[in-house]
Write a protein that holds these residues in place. Structure first.
Motif, short mmCIF file in Angstrom:
data_model
loop_
_atom_site.label_atom_id
_atom_site.label_comp_id
_atom_site.label_asym_id
_atom_site.label_seq_id
_atom_site.Cartn_x
_atom_site.Cartn_y
_atom_site.Cartn_z
N ALA A 22 2.39 1.76 -3.30
CA ALA A 22 1.18 2.25 -4.05
C ALA A 22 0.89 3.86 -3.83
CB ALA A 22 -0.21 1.51 -3.97
N TYR A 35 -0.51 -4.36 -7.93
CA TYR A 35 -0.81 -3.73 -6.59
C TYR A 35 -1.83 -4.55 -5.88
CZ TYR A 35 2.33 0.05 -7.18
OH TYR A 35 3.50 0.83 -7.34
N ARG A 36 -2.96 -5.31 -6.88
CA ARG A 36 -3.81 -5.80 -6.25
C ARG A 36 -3.45 -7.24 -5.96
NH1 ARG A 36 -7.06 -4.94 -10.01
NH2 ARG A 36 -8.43 -3.47 -8.83
N ASP A 95 -8.15 -3.35 -2.40
CA ASP A 95 -8.91 -4.40 -2.73
C ASP A 95 -8.50 -5.75 -2.56
OD1 ASP A 95 -9.65 -6.06 -5.67
OD2 ASP A 95 -11.51 -5.35 -4.63
N GLU A 139 -0.12 -2.12 -17.15
CA GLU A 139 -1.29 -2.77 -16.26
C GLU A 139 -0.51 -2.72 -14.59
OE1 GLU A 139 -4.24 -3.38 -16.60
OE2 GLU A 139 -4.30 -3.01 -18.89
N ALA A 164 -6.44 -0.23 -5.74
CA ALA A 164 -6.08 -1.68 -6.36
C ALA A 164 -5.74 -2.37 -4.91
CB ALA A 164 -5.39 -1.69 -7.36
N ALA A 184 -3.29 5.71 -12.34
CA ALA A 184 -4.34 4.86 -12.06
C ALA A 184 -4.38 4.86 -10.29
CB ALA A 184 -4.09 3.45 -12.40
N GLU A 217 0.88 -1.13 -0.08
CA GLU A 217 -0.02 0.00 0.08
C GLU A 217 0.98 1.23 -0.10
OE1 GLU A 217 -3.62 2.11 2.56
OE2 GLU A 217 -2.23 0.79 3.51
N GLU A 267 1.63 6.67 -6.95
CA GLU A 267 0.49 7.49 -7.32
C GLU A 267 1.21 9.11 -7.29
OE1 GLU A 267 -3.28 7.54 -5.35
OE2 GLU A 267 -3.55 5.23 -5.93
N PHE A 322 -3.83 3.16 -7.88
CA PHE A 322 -2.86 2.00 -7.40
C PHE A 322 -3.25 1.74 -5.81
CE2 PHE A 322 0.19 4.02 -10.42
CZ PHE A 322 -0.29 3.10 -11.46
N GLU A 345 -1.60 -1.56 -11.95
CA GLU A 345 -2.65 -1.69 -11.14
C GLU A 345 -2.73 -3.36 -10.65
OE1 GLU A 345 -7.25 -0.13 -10.81
OE2 GLU A 345 -5.94 0.14 -12.48
N ARG A 346 -2.66 -4.20 -11.60
CA ARG A 346 -2.64 -5.52 -11.18
C ARG A 346 -1.60 -5.99 -10.21
NH1 ARG A 346 -3.08 -8.92 -17.07
NH2 ARG A 346 -4.65 -7.41 -18.27
#
Length: 514
Positions: free
Chosen positions: A228, A476-477, A258, A471, A255, A250, A225, A232, A252, A473-474
């Motif tokens: 991320a 970080y998720r 989530d 991508e 993500a 994005a 986190e 950002e 992040f 964001e993927r």
């Protein structure tokens, strides 16, 4: 633990929340980190320059603005450290080299402008291998950095200073640069989190170039986190960087919050494990895969056959770009100037004397190799062939991402090795980057997080996630989900198991044995 220690062991997100709630002030938080640097950096040597006065002044500005009810960035008041390859006004930028010793930049890098605008106190500049050339932070002209887990071991490289500062609780956040793994590999061996964004996702303007087609600035942190949140802040288009992407930044952090991997197709890169990989590293890797599978991810094996040639291609492309980028350090325009001791005083002789005195052994090795690879008669055989391999590596990624959403591998083949163990064997040193280099050749994003402690030596191992370009964001998720699963298994953050540096620092200060 003291109040100061309680503060510095929080995540950056937790620090930000306490600042917003008025439970702590930025001056208190910044001073706590400066106190920590004063207490332990004598044995860690993460910092080349400590920015005390400016950091406290910015912290006071944040406290005053918050008291006045002004709207602030979420990370306002949270301190940060900067790899000394990124130019900053008011602080030296040395790139870890004698040739830039004491040099003061007349401008800020774009990422520094963003950090100043968001009012993060800059704690100082961190150590690195000279011009980011190395995997151990033993090639700095200003001394080695030590791994906080074991002071006799390397903290990774080239950005070992930033990773060590975060691991030693000297800074909650740091910036690094990643050319072949220089953010991710130090993260792996120090038990921290490091991210190489998609190439062009973060402006490189103001990062001293090593290999322009490979370099990328990115975040160093203790949690996914936190990385991320910093990503950002520093991401986004920059007209001053011709390679900068126009994509909007994005969410992040959202993500990461989530963090659901149900149905996520994760490909295990079979070409990035096996011979040369430490047993304990592979054990922790296998356990992480089991956790992801239990959480609902689909785990499949993926072969990327040209990855085996990536290391060789990288060590032709990178030195070739190094030989070009470092040509500007000539003793004429700025930086060190050394006059020849004999013979006529010509520009050529001044340049030769300056570069002989200013560059270290590894920088000279890569300049010579790159110049040879680009020379007439050898260009097609070496540099041209390496670029063809680069294309094949990119195609391997494209084929893999048609089958899976994320690729996964160990970040580094081994845990941190001992200081001095590989300095006389450049080829053995270069092998530390075998798992991280493919991402730089293809420009795709990569994230490293701790996978646990290897049974052989009790030192951190790392796990690497890779996603298609743009991508991030993927990552970080998936990374946040895996991080939560691992922390639950460990019973708390991995860094909580790291040894206390206070005793070692005290013994050094009082002249005792380490």
């Amino acid at each position: 633990m003291s109040v100061s220690t309680d503060l510095i062991t929080l995540s950056a997100a937790q620090m930000a929340d306490k600042l917003a709630a008025g439970e702590i002030t930025s001056v208190e938080l910044t001073q706590a980190h400066l106190d920590r640097i004063a207490a332990v950096d004598g044995v860690v040597h993460a910092f080349l320059h400590v920015n005390t006065e400016e950091a406290l002044a910015v912290a006071a500005e944040v406290d005053a603005a918050r008291a006045a009810g002004q709207s602030l960035h979420r990370l306002a008041g949270v301190p940060i450290a900067i790899k000394d390859l990124i130019v900053t006004v008011g602080q030296p930028t040395t790139a870890g080299s004698r040739i830039l010793e004491g040099w003061m930049s007349p401008y800020d890098a774009t990422v520094i402008e963003k950090i100043r605008a968001a009012k993060l106190p800059i704690l100082g500049k961190t150590n690195l291998d000279e011009f980011a050339m190395g995997s151990s932070t033993e090639h700095s002209a200003f001394g080695d950095t030590h791994n906080p887990w074991d002071l006799d071991r390397i903290p990774g490289g080239s950005g070992g200073g930033s990773a060590a500062a975060v691991a030693a609780f000297e800074a909650p956040l740091a910036l690094g640069t990643d050319t072949g793994g220089s953010i991710r590999q130090p993260a792996a061996v120090t038990g921290t989190v490091g991210v190489k964004p998609t190439y062009g996702g973060v402006s490189r303007y103001g990062a001293i170039a090593m290999a322009s087609s490979l370099d990328q600035i990115g975040p160093c942190a203790r949690t996914v986190e936190d990385a991320a949140l910093l990503h950002e802040l520093i991401g986004g288009h920059d007209p001053k960087d011709s390679t900068s992407l126009v994509d909007p930044v994005a969410a992040f952090a959202a993500a990461a919050a989530d963090g659901d991997v149900t149905g996520l197709r994760i490909g295990v890169v079979t070409d990035l494990q096996g011979e040369g990989y430490q047993a304990g590293v592979l054990d922790r890797f296998g356990e992480a895969l089991d956790l992801l599978r239990e959480a609902g991810a689909e785990i499949v094996e993926v072969s990327c056959p040209h990855f085996r040639y990536a290391l060789g291609a990288y060590y032709l492309i990178m030195p070739s770009e190094v030989s070009s980028n470092l040509a500007k350090f000539d003793g004429v325009r700025y930086g060190l100037r050394t006059l020849p001791t004999e013979g006529p005083l010509t520009i050529e002789r001044v340049m030769a004397a300056t570069r002989a005195a200013g560059f270290g052994a590894e920088a000279k090795r890569r300049i010579i190799l790159g110049t040879y690879a680009l020379s007439a008669g050898y260009y097609d055989a070496y540099y041209g062939s390496a670029q063809k391999v680069r294309t094949l590596v990119q195609r391997d990624f494209d084929a893999a991402f048609e089958r899976v959403d994320i690729l996964i591998s160990p970040t580094a083949p081994t845990t941190a090795f001992r200081l001095g163990e590989k300095t006389d064997d450049p080829l053995a040193m270069y092998l530390n980057d075998v798992a991280t280099i493919p991402a730089n050749l293809a420009g795709v994003p990569g994230l490293s997080l701790p996978s646990g402690l290897a049974t052989e030596d009790g030192l951190p191992a790392g796990i690497q996630l890779l996603a298609p370009a743009r991508e991030d964001e993927r990552l970080y998720r998936a990374g946040a989900a895996l991080e939560r699963l691992l922390v639950h298994r460990w019973g708390g953050p991995l860094l909580a198991q790291a040894p206390d540096l206070a005793e070692a620092a005290s013994l050094t200060t009082t002249g005792g044995d380490k």
